[in-house]
Design a protein around this motif. Structure first.
Motif, PDB file in Angstrom:
ATOM      1  N   LEU A   1      70.208  80.850  11.876  1.00 59.89           N
ATOM      2  CA  LEU A   1      71.502  80.094  11.354  1.00 59.89           C
ATOM      3  C   LEU A   1      71.221  78.509  11.052  1.00 59.89           C
ATOM      4  O   LEU A   1      72.018  78.026  10.276  1.00 59.89           O
ATOM      5  CB  LEU A   1      72.516  80.117  12.389  1.00 59.89           C
ATOM      6  N   GLY A   2      70.081  78.153  11.689  1.00 60.67           N
ATOM      7  CA  GLY A   2      69.926  76.639  11.597  1.00 60.67           C
ATOM      8  C   GLY A   2      68.621  76.183  12.182  1.00 60.67           C
ATOM      9  O   GLY A   2      68.117  77.111  13.064  1.00 60.67           O
ATOM     10  N   VAL A   3      68.031  74.918  12.120  1.00 63.36           N
ATOM     11  CA  VAL A   3      67.038  74.312  12.723  1.00 63.36           C
ATOM     12  C   VAL A   3      67.244  73.086  12.921  1.00 63.36           C
ATOM     13  O   VAL A   3      68.339  72.411  12.568  1.00 63.36           O
ATOM     14  CB  VAL A   3      65.739  74.466  11.952  1.00 63.36           C
ATOM     15  N   GLY A   4      66.711  72.377  14.018  1.00 66.88           N
ATOM     16  CA  GLY A   4      66.749  71.088  14.480  1.00 66.88           C
ATOM     17  C   GLY A   4      65.804  70.755  15.396  1.00 66.88           C
ATOM     18  O   GLY A   4      64.813  71.558  15.342  1.00 66.88           O
ATOM     19  N   LYS A   5      65.673  69.396  15.862  1.00 63.59           N
ATOM     20  CA  LYS A   5      64.672  68.836  16.469  1.00 63.59           C
ATOM     21  C   LYS A   5      64.542  69.663  17.717  1.00 63.59           C
ATOM     22  O   LYS A   5      63.473  69.604  18.406  1.00 63.59           O
ATOM     23  CB  LYS A   5      64.867  67.453  16.816  1.00 63.59           C
ATOM     24  N   PHE A   6      65.590  70.192  18.298  1.00 63.08           N
ATOM     25  CA  PHE A   6      65.363  70.975  19.609  1.00 63.08           C
ATOM     26  C   PHE A   6      64.600  72.235  19.303  1.00 63.08           C
ATOM     27  O   PHE A   6      64.215  72.803  20.277  1.00 63.08           O
ATOM     28  CB  PHE A   6      66.890  71.347  20.280  1.00 63.08           C
ATOM     29  N   GLY A   7      64.760  72.977  18.014  1.00 68.80           N
ATOM     30  CA  GLY A   7      64.394  74.076  18.033  1.00 68.80           C
ATOM     31  C   GLY A   7      65.110  74.963  16.912  1.00 68.80           C
ATOM     32  O   GLY A   7      65.349  74.324  15.860  1.00 68.80           O
ATOM     33  N   GLN A   8      65.578  76.185  17.181  1.00 73.11           N
ATOM     34  CA  GLN A   8      66.106  77.071  16.028  1.00 73.11           C
ATOM     35  C   GLN A   8      67.358  77.522  16.641  1.00 73.11           C
ATOM     36  O   GLN A   8      67.424  78.097  17.906  1.00 73.11           O
ATOM     37  CB  GLN A   8      65.243  77.936  15.430  1.00 73.11           C
ATOM     38  N   VAL A   9      68.249  78.200  15.912  1.00 71.65           N
ATOM     39  CA  VAL A   9      69.570  78.924  16.403  1.00 71.65           C
ATOM     40  C   VAL A   9      69.581  79.890  15.417  1.00 71.65           C
ATOM     41  O   VAL A   9      69.378  80.130  14.190  1.00 71.65           O
ATOM     42  CB  VAL A   9      70.802  78.079  15.976  1.00 71.65           C
ATOM     43  N   PHE A  10      69.778  81.140  16.012  1.00 67.66           N
ATOM     44  CA  PHE A  10      69.780  82.628  15.336  1.00 67.66           C
ATOM     45  C   PHE A  10      71.081  83.463  16.074  1.00 67.66           C
ATOM     46  O   PHE A  10      71.768  83.097  16.892  1.00 67.66           O
ATOM     47  CB  PHE A  10      68.604  83.469  16.088  1.00 67.66           C
ATOM     48  N   ARG A  11      71.466  84.266  14.946  1.00 67.00           N
ATOM     49  CA  ARG A  11      72.597  84.999  15.140  1.00 67.00           C
ATOM     50  C   ARG A  11      72.011  86.107  16.087  1.00 67.00           C
ATOM     51  O   ARG A  11      71.297  86.894  15.993  1.00 67.00           O
ATOM     52  CB  ARG A  11      73.395  85.621  14.092  1.00 67.00           C
ATOM     53  N   LEU A  12      72.903  86.363  17.304  1.00 70.13           N
ATOM     54  CA  LEU A  12      72.726  87.639  18.256  1.00 70.13           C
ATOM     55  C   LEU A  12      73.733  88.608  18.373  1.00 70.13           C
ATOM     56  O   LEU A  12      74.866  88.137  17.943  1.00 70.13           O
ATOM     57  CB  LEU A  12      72.444  86.865  19.642  1.00 70.13           C
ATOM     58  N   SER A  13      73.612  89.777  18.855  1.00 68.52           N
ATOM     59  CA  SER A  13      74.361  90.575  18.943  1.00 68.52           C
ATOM     60  C   SER A  13      74.101  91.293  20.515  1.00 68.52           C
ATOM     61  O   SER A  13      73.091  91.704  20.732  1.00 68.52           O
ATOM     62  CB  SER A  13      74.644  91.756  18.108  1.00 68.52           C
ATOM     63  N   HIS A  14      75.094  91.361  21.412  1.00 69.04           N
ATOM     64  CA  HIS A  14      75.018  92.010  22.622  1.00 69.04           C
ATOM     65  C   HIS A  14      74.545  93.586  22.429  1.00 69.04           C
ATOM     66  O   HIS A  14      75.265  94.157  21.651  1.00 69.04           O
ATOM     67  CB  HIS A  14      76.166  91.855  23.465  1.00 69.04           C
ATOM     68  N   LYS A  15      73.392  93.934  23.263  1.00 73.81           N
ATOM     69  CA  LYS A  15      73.194  95.545  22.914  1.00 73.81           C
ATOM     70  C   LYS A  15      74.053  96.575  23.521  1.00 73.81           C
ATOM     71  O   LYS A  15      74.241  97.280  22.843  1.00 73.81           O
ATOM     72  CB  LYS A  15      71.635  95.607  23.779  1.00 73.81           C
ATOM     73  N   GLU A  16      74.943  96.110  24.515  1.00 76.64           N
ATOM     74  CA  GLU A  16      75.828  97.040  25.212  1.00 76.64           C
ATOM     75  C   GLU A  16      77.188  96.813  24.371  1.00 76.64           C
ATOM     76  O   GLU A  16      77.909  97.704  24.177  1.00 76.64           O
ATOM     77  CB  GLU A  16      75.817  96.844  26.765  1.00 76.64           C
ATOM     78  N   THR A  17      77.668  95.469  24.416  1.00 73.79           N
ATOM     79  CA  THR A  17      79.235  95.309  23.860  1.00 73.79           C
ATOM     80  C   THR A  17      79.180  95.060  22.515  1.00 73.79           C
ATOM     81  O   THR A  17      80.380  95.135  21.672  1.00 73.79           O
ATOM     82  CB  THR A  17      79.719  94.016  24.769  1.00 73.79           C
ATOM     83  N   GLY A  18      78.187  94.699  21.723  1.00 74.54           N
ATOM     84  CA  GLY A  18      78.323  94.382  20.276  1.00 74.54           C
ATOM     85  C   GLY A  18      78.494  92.985  20.111  1.00 74.54           C
ATOM     86  O   GLY A  18      78.844  92.539  18.930  1.00 74.54           O
ATOM     87  N   GLN A  19      79.029  92.264  21.085  1.00 73.67           N
ATOM     88  CA  GLN A  19      79.632  90.767  20.834  1.00 73.67           C
ATOM     89  C   GLN A  19      78.496  90.016  20.235  1.00 73.67           C
ATOM     90  O   GLN A  19      77.342  89.814  20.275  1.00 73.67           O
ATOM     91  CB  GLN A  19      79.956  90.454  22.293  1.00 73.67           C
ATOM     92  N   VAL A  20      79.280  89.191  18.995  1.00 74.46           N
ATOM     93  CA  VAL A  20      78.353  88.471  18.214  1.00 74.46           C
ATOM     94  C   VAL A  20      78.258  87.123  18.928  1.00 74.46           C
ATOM     95  O   VAL A  20      79.295  86.623  19.321  1.00 74.46           O
ATOM     96  CB  VAL A  20      78.766  88.441  16.896  1.00 74.46           C
ATOM     97  N   CYS A  21      77.006  86.528  18.941  1.00 79.50           N
ATOM     98  CA  CYS A  21      76.766  85.284  19.424  1.00 79.50           C
ATOM     99  C   CYS A  21      75.839  84.357  18.960  1.00 79.50           C
ATOM    100  O   CYS A  21      75.173  84.967  17.729  1.00 79.50           O
ATOM    101  CB  CYS A  21      76.405  85.448  21.126  1.00 79.50           C
ATOM    102  N   ALA A  22      75.648  83.254  19.141  1.00 81.13           N
ATOM    103  CA  ALA A  22      74.563  82.208  18.636  1.00 81.13           C
ATOM    104  C   ALA A  22      73.680  82.048  19.629  1.00 81.13           C
ATOM    105  O   ALA A  22      74.164  81.539  20.930  1.00 81.13           O
ATOM    106  CB  ALA A  22      75.166  81.116  18.121  1.00 81.13           C
TER     107      ALA A  22
END
Length: 634
Positions: A214-235
């Protein structure tokens, strides 16, 4: 009563539809004494028997139907010769063709594809959003009917119907129940907050699937995630945590997020620390940057809507400041929309935030030149008021599309900030109220002790003047300058690193600084690596955001062919006229601004200037082009 023994919900609609034929007849045999109505045409054009080539036996009549029902127009005709083709005409438009026993059956649209979604709700108003029908019935959807159900407890529920010239659709799915009387209180009650304990036993991939970046910065990187059990979408914020200093900074942000439980602030949901990886799981915010949404053609942009955005920012930051935390990186990129349809926002990225301590002055060496306060540049102690300066800059840009302290270079920008030197351009602020300008001026004070606090800003007359009960006619604000501002921001992503390097230079030149000398400062290896890394991340091939447009002008006029191109490094441009290179002359000039706006200006047009013009943009990563036709009229 329904099957559960409950009284059915009542929905109210006042829509009524009347259909009647509008077209006058077309006739092959134009007898003056024949006034019968028909639409027909003998394809052979020859009558094989006596009498009119085509006549109606049972002409269509006016039909009235209830909303939601189908309309059927029926008629019969005969012809003295075959074959015959016929068509129905509605409002002078041909509807459909058929044969002698054809009947026209109008279709109403499908119901709206989604249930209504409620947003921006207060005790007096709310915004209802929905998706249009998947099929319009074969003719354009003319509008929508909103129906409401009301329960004795003051609960509201909504559904929507679409209608076209043929009728009204079935209702959409119903919205969730809402109680407007306690809207804001219930919304806060529904928010669930988590105090995160860093998981040191599991890896993030044990619980989450990792998707696109999803993005990059001086700290590292951001990815889209989904919980394996609930399917909840997170960053997922994946920190660069190779050194103890980087790991401490990551832990500091996670600890701060545990103090920031508010609906206007992004929330931390979990955290993992399994060497060498550190990850913070955050709520996924799908709406994108606020400023990017505002420039969309379908998005409303007025002074009242701007005031409501500022109100939300102030509400979130008031909570942050109550925890004695300062954000230190407030800028447009860190104000995002909760979803793609509503107008609720959240503040993100607390990577540079710090908790203030009474006995320990805080001085920082980071920030973005256009948004940092004078005390940051002067390397003086910062405070909660430092964020208020940044909020003032954001409001200035939100209303005008221009940055108050943007110079031609970073040193010039920093000099303007240090002097707190800005002005309200007459053109940019022509439609902006004096109260709004006073609000901005109350924040952009050089002495941080003179700036409004969040509570004081929320009580400012400009904020109070735009309440749901105090509505007044407003004018849409011009989005052109905002678009240019966003384009220019893409060339300024390295600003934070530039400012940090300048701070290092200032420190190394201080008389009391170890190793200081009168020679030019030498950057550290870490700083050089940071600037190279940011430069690499910014690189992208050319892409036209705004293409050239065809134009027709009279002889002797001046043509300006304009396009907007992005890319890093800045693309080189070539202009072609009918596939031949265009050269500058006394009549022809080429312009290319830093923000990507490019123009070819041709003065005193001649007929030979007509033709196809192409703009080619290229850098080391690729090439793009767009074209348009110029016509010079005699």
């Amino acid at each position: 009563m329904d099957k559960d023994g409950k009284k059915p919900k009542t929905y109210v609609s006042t829509f009524r539809l009347a259909l009647k034929p509008q077209a006058r007849p077309l006739c092959v045999d134009k007898k003056k004494d024949d006034n019968r109505t028909f639409v027909g045409n003998n394809k052979l054009g020859v009558s094989s028997a006596t009498g009119p080539p085509v006549e109606f036996l049972d002409p269509p009549e006016q039909v009235e139907v209830r909303a939601g029902e189908q309309a059927r127009l029926h008629c019969e005709f005969r012809s003295s010769s075959v074959p015959v083709v016929c068509c129905w005409i509605y409002n002078r438009d041909k509807v459909v063709e058929g044969g002698p026993r054809m009947s026209l059956r109008s279709n109403r649209p499908d119901p709206p594809a989604s249930q209504p979604v409620i947003s921006q709700m207060t005790t007096q108003s709310l915004v209802l959003s929905w998706t249009g029908p998947s099929y319009d019935g074969g003719t354009a959807v003319l509008g929508y009917v909103v129906e409401s159900g009301l329960e004795p407890q003051g609960l509201y529920r909504f559904r929507v119907r679409a209608y076209n010239s043929a009728g009204i659709s079935e209702p959409s799915q119903e919205s969730e129940w809402v109680n407007m009387a306690t809207a804001e209180k219930k919304k806060e009650e529904r928010m669930t907050y988590i105090t995160v304990t860093i998981d040191t036993k599991h890896k993030v991939k044990d619980h989450y699937n990792v998707h696109e970046k999803l993005g990059v910065g001086k700290f590292g990187q951001v990815f889209r995630l989904s919980h394996k059990e609930t399917g909840q979408v997170c960053a997922g914020k994946f920190y660069r945590a190779r050194t103890s200093k980087e790991r401490a900074a990551a832990r500091k942000e996670i600890e701060l997020m545990n103090c920031l439980h508010h609906s206007k602030l992004v929330q931390c949901l979990a955290a993992y620390d399994t060497r060498p990886e550190m990850v913070m799981i955050m709520e996924y915010i799908a709406g994108g940057e606020l400023f990017e949404r505002i420039v969309d053609d379908s998005f409303e942009h007025t002074e009242p809507t701007s005031a409501r955005y500022m109100q939300q920012i102030l509400e979130g930051m008031r909570y942050v400041h109550k925890q004695n935390i300062v954000h230190l990186d407030l800028k447009p990129e860190n104000i995002v929309c909760v979803d793609t349809t509503g107008t609720q926002i959240k503040i993100i990225d607390f990577g540079l935030a710090s908790k203030l301590e009474d006995d320990k002055p805080l001085m920082v060496m980071h920030g973005t030149p256009e948004f940092v306060a004078p005390e940051v540049i002067s390397f003086e102690p910062v405070g909660l008021e430092t964020d208020m300066w940044s909020i003032g800059v954001i409001c200035f840009i939100l209303l005008s599309g221009e940055s108050p302290f943007q110079g031609n270079s970073d040193p010039e920008t920093l000099a303007l900030v240090t002097a707190a030197r800005y002005e309200f351009d007459q053109e940019s602020f022509e439609d902006i109220s004096d109260q709004a300008k006073d609000f901005i001026s109350s924040l952009l004070k050089k002495d941080r002790r003179c700036r409004l606090s969040c509570a004081e800003a929320l009580a400012h007359p400009w904020m109070v003047s735009f309440t749901p009960l105090n509505r007044r006619p407003t004018k849409s604000l011009n989005k052109g300058k905002m678009k240019r501002f966003l384009a220019k921001r893409k060339w300024k992503k390295t600003g934070k690193a530039v400012l940090a390097l300048q701070r290092m230079a200032n420190l190394s030149n201080r008389p009391d600084s170890p190793g200081s000398s009168s020679e030019e400062p030498s950057w550290s290896q870490e700083a050089e690596e940071a600037i190279r890394s940011l430069d690499k991340q910014l690189q992208s091939e050319p892409r036209f955001q705004q293409a050239l447009k065809d134009t027709t002008l009279p002889r002797g006029a001046t043509a300006r062919l304009t396009c907007l191109v992005n890319g890093y490094p800045q693309p080189e441009l070539k202009w072609l006229h009918d596939e031949k290179p265009v050269c500058e002359s006394c009549r022809v000039t080429m312009e290319q601004n830093e923000d990507g706006l490019c123009s070819l200006v041709v003065a005193d047009l001649e007929p030979s200037d007509s033709g196809i013009y192409v703009c080619k943009a290229s850098n080391k990563l690729g090439e793009a082009m767009c074209s348009a036709k110029l016509k010079v009229e005699m």
